[in-house]
Design a protein around this motif. Structure first.
Motif, PDB file in Angstrom:
ATOM      1  N   ASP A   1       0.760  -1.315  -0.205  1.00 51.79           N
ATOM      2  CA  ASP A   1       0.004  -0.070   0.045  1.00 51.79           C
ATOM      3  C   ASP A   1       0.923   1.179   0.166  1.00 51.79           C
ATOM      4  OD1 ASP A   1      -2.196  -1.824   0.109  1.00 51.79           O
ATOM      5  OD2 ASP A   1      -2.346  -1.579   2.370  1.00 51.79           O
ATOM      6  N   GLU A   2       1.985   1.276   0.704  1.00 53.21           N
ATOM      7  CA  GLU A   2       3.010   2.359   0.792  1.00 53.21           C
ATOM      8  C   GLU A   2       3.625   2.470  -0.523  1.00 53.21           C
ATOM      9  OE1 GLU A   2       5.000   3.080   4.612  1.00 53.21           O
ATOM     10  OE2 GLU A   2       4.330   1.063   4.899  1.00 53.21           O
ATOM     11  N   LEU A   3       3.890   1.422  -1.213  1.00 52.42           N
ATOM     12  CA  LEU A   3       4.699   1.576  -2.515  1.00 52.42           C
ATOM     13  C   LEU A   3       3.431   2.366  -3.633  1.00 52.42           C
ATOM     14  CD1 LEU A   3       6.443   0.731  -4.667  1.00 52.42           C
ATOM     15  CD2 LEU A   3       4.911  -1.320  -5.356  1.00 52.42           C
ATOM     16  N   ILE A   4       2.166   1.965  -3.465  1.00 55.46           N
ATOM     17  CA  ILE A   4       1.236   2.468  -4.370  1.00 55.46           C
ATOM     18  C   ILE A   4       1.097   4.078  -3.920  1.00 55.46           C
ATOM     19  CG2 ILE A   4      -1.414   2.698  -4.826  1.00 55.46           C
ATOM     20  CD1 ILE A   4      -1.329  -0.361  -4.395  1.00 55.46           C
ATOM     21  N   GLU A   5       1.161   4.244  -2.812  1.00 58.89           N
ATOM     22  CA  GLU A   5       1.280   5.990  -2.376  1.00 58.89           C
ATOM     23  C   GLU A   5       2.409   6.476  -2.811  1.00 58.89           C
ATOM     24  OE1 GLU A   5       0.564   6.441   1.967  1.00 58.89           O
ATOM     25  OE2 GLU A   5      -0.688   4.910   2.109  1.00 58.89           O
TER      26      GLU A   5
ATOM     27  N   LEU B   1       7.619   5.127 -16.979  1.00 56.12           N
ATOM     28  CA  LEU B   1       7.194   5.177 -15.690  1.00 56.12           C
ATOM     29  C   LEU B   1       5.900   4.547 -15.325  1.00 56.12           C
ATOM     30  CD1 LEU B   1       8.825   8.301 -14.235  1.00 56.12           C
ATOM     31  CD2 LEU B   1       9.348   5.856 -13.661  1.00 56.12           C
ATOM     32  N   GLU B   2       4.923   4.975 -16.165  1.00 53.43           N
ATOM     33  CA  GLU B   2       3.466   4.568 -15.883  1.00 53.43           C
ATOM     34  C   GLU B   2       3.354   3.244 -16.295  1.00 53.43           C
ATOM     35  OE1 GLU B   2      -0.013   4.248 -14.638  1.00 53.43           O
ATOM     36  OE2 GLU B   2       0.921   6.278 -14.512  1.00 53.43           O
ATOM     37  N   SER B   3       4.026   2.687 -17.341  1.00 51.35           N
ATOM     38  CA  SER B   3       3.979   1.261 -17.580  1.00 51.35           C
ATOM     39  C   SER B   3       4.740   0.463 -16.383  1.00 51.35           C
ATOM     40  CB  SER B   3       4.561   1.024 -19.040  1.00 51.35           C
ATOM     41  OG  SER B   3       4.810  -0.152 -18.930  1.00 51.35           O
ATOM     42  N   HIS B   4       5.815   1.051 -15.916  1.00 53.82           N
ATOM     43  CA  HIS B   4       6.590   0.373 -14.998  1.00 53.82           C
ATOM     44  C   HIS B   4       5.969   0.264 -13.610  1.00 53.82           C
ATOM     45  CE1 HIS B   4       9.938  -0.635 -12.396  1.00 53.82           C
ATOM     46  NE2 HIS B   4       9.893   0.577 -11.662  1.00 53.82           N
ATOM     47  N   PHE B   5       5.096   1.382 -13.176  1.00 52.16           N
ATOM     48  CA  PHE B   5       4.538   1.509 -11.914  1.00 52.16           C
ATOM     49  C   PHE B   5       3.375   0.526 -11.944  1.00 52.16           C
ATOM     50  CE2 PHE B   5       5.590   6.181 -11.106  1.00 52.16           C
ATOM     51  CZ  PHE B   5       7.099   5.705 -10.407  1.00 52.16           C
ATOM     52  N   ALA B   6       2.469   0.462 -13.087  1.00 52.83           N
ATOM     53  CA  ALA B   6       1.351  -0.177 -13.157  1.00 52.83           C
ATOM     54  C   ALA B   6       1.657  -1.715 -13.275  1.00 52.83           C
ATOM     55  CB  ALA B   6       0.523   0.130 -14.592  1.00 52.83           C
ATOM     56  N   PHE B   7       2.785  -2.199 -13.847  1.00 57.15           N
ATOM     57  CA  PHE B   7       3.369  -3.562 -13.708  1.00 57.15           C
ATOM     58  C   PHE B   7       3.801  -3.824 -12.381  1.00 57.15           C
ATOM     59  CE2 PHE B   7       6.897  -6.601 -14.104  1.00 57.15           C
ATOM     60  CZ  PHE B   7       6.296  -7.482 -14.742  1.00 57.15           C
ATOM     61  N   GLU B   8       4.545  -3.030 -11.749  1.00 62.52           N
ATOM     62  CA  GLU B   8       5.200  -3.303 -10.475  1.00 62.52           C
ATOM     63  C   GLU B   8       3.872  -3.559  -9.436  1.00 62.52           C
ATOM     64  OE1 GLU B   8       8.914  -1.795  -8.501  1.00 62.52           O
ATOM     65  OE2 GLU B   8       7.602  -0.171  -8.539  1.00 62.52           O
ATOM     66  N   GLU B   9       2.941  -2.518  -9.532  1.00 60.61           N
ATOM     67  CA  GLU B   9       1.657  -2.656  -8.898  1.00 60.61           C
ATOM     68  C   GLU B   9       1.006  -3.995  -8.971  1.00 60.61           C
ATOM     69  OE1 GLU B   9      -0.013   1.151  -9.503  1.00 60.61           O
ATOM     70  OE2 GLU B   9       1.345   2.269  -8.374  1.00 60.61           O
ATOM     71  N   ARG B  10       0.780  -4.444 -10.104  1.00 58.72           N
ATOM     72  CA  ARG B  10       0.060  -5.632 -10.344  1.00 58.72           C
ATOM     73  C   ARG B  10       1.030  -6.697  -9.862  1.00 58.72           C
ATOM     74  NH1 ARG B  10      -0.127  -3.436 -15.446  1.00 58.72           N
ATOM     75  NH2 ARG B  10       1.171  -5.148 -16.237  1.00 58.72           N
TER      76      ARG B  10
END
Length: 171
Positions: free
Chosen positions: A16-20, A134-143
C-alpha cells in the motif's frame, strides 16, 4: 483495517505504501510537466527553478528505485522465489528509466538561461517519454508485487529502507 498490535505487524502494509509513493511520484511528474508547458507558453518559472524542480524529482525517483533494488527486491526474492522473473524485469526497467532520466538531466543542464521554444519542446518530449515508461513500470510493479510486499513482516524493514522513500502520508 485492524490496528496492528503484535510483533512483526506494521501500521501500513508495504504494498500500500508502494502505491502511495507511486501516486506521489506521478503527481510530481505531472506538476513538472505542467511547469515545462508553462515555460513553453512563456508563462513559466525561470529556467533555473525549472531545472531544480526536475532534478529534485529525478533524485526522488532514483532514491526510490535504488531502495527497491537494494531493499524490497532482495526481501521479496528471499520470501517469494517465484517472483524472480518479475524482479529481474523490474530491475531492467530501472536501468532503462535511469538512461532516460540521465538524458533528461543532460537536456536540462544544457538549457540556456532563456531557452527557446525548440529547447523547451525537447524537454517536454523527454518528459513525455519518461512519463510513458514510468506509468508502464509503476502499473506492472503494482500488479505484480503489491500483494507480496503486503505479506512481508515488519522485520523486513521500513518503507524507506525497502522502497527508498517514506510513504508520502508519513505512514
Amino acid at each position: 483495517m485492524s490496528i496492528p498490535d503484535g510483533p512483526g505487524e506494521r501500521l501500513a502494509a508495504l504494498g500500500d505504501e508502494l502505491i502511495e509513493i507511486h501516486t506521489w511520484l506521478r503527481e510530481e511528474l505531472a506538476g513538472l510537466r505542467a511547469d515545462v508547458e508553462r515555460q513553453l507558453d512563456g508563462r513559466g518559472e525561470r529556467p533555473r527553478r525549472l531545472k531544480a524542480h526536475c532534478l529534485s524529482f529525478c533524485s526522488a525517483l532514483t532514491r526510490h528505485h535504488t531502495g527497491e533494488d537494494g531493499g524490497a527486491f532482495p526481501a521479496l526474492a528471499g520470501s517469494f522465489p517465484e517472483l524472480a522473473p518479475t524482479i529481474a524485469k523490474l530491475e531492467e526497467d530501472h536501468e532503462l528509466i535511469s538512461v532516460v532520466q540521465h538524458d533528461l538531466e543532460r537536456l536540462l543542464e544544457g538549457m540556456a538561461a532563456e531557452p527557446d521554444a525548440a529547447e523547451v519542446a525537447r524537454v517536454l518530449s523527454a518528459l513525455d517519454g519518461l512519463t510513458a515508461i514510468l506509468e508502464s513500470h509503476f502499473a506492472f510493479e503494482e500488479r505484480r508485487i503489491v500483494t507480496a510486499l503486503n505479506a512481508l513482516s515488519a522485520e523486513a524493514g521500513t518503507a524507506e529502507s525497502l522502497l527508498g522513500l517514506p510513504a508520502p502520508n508519513g505512514a
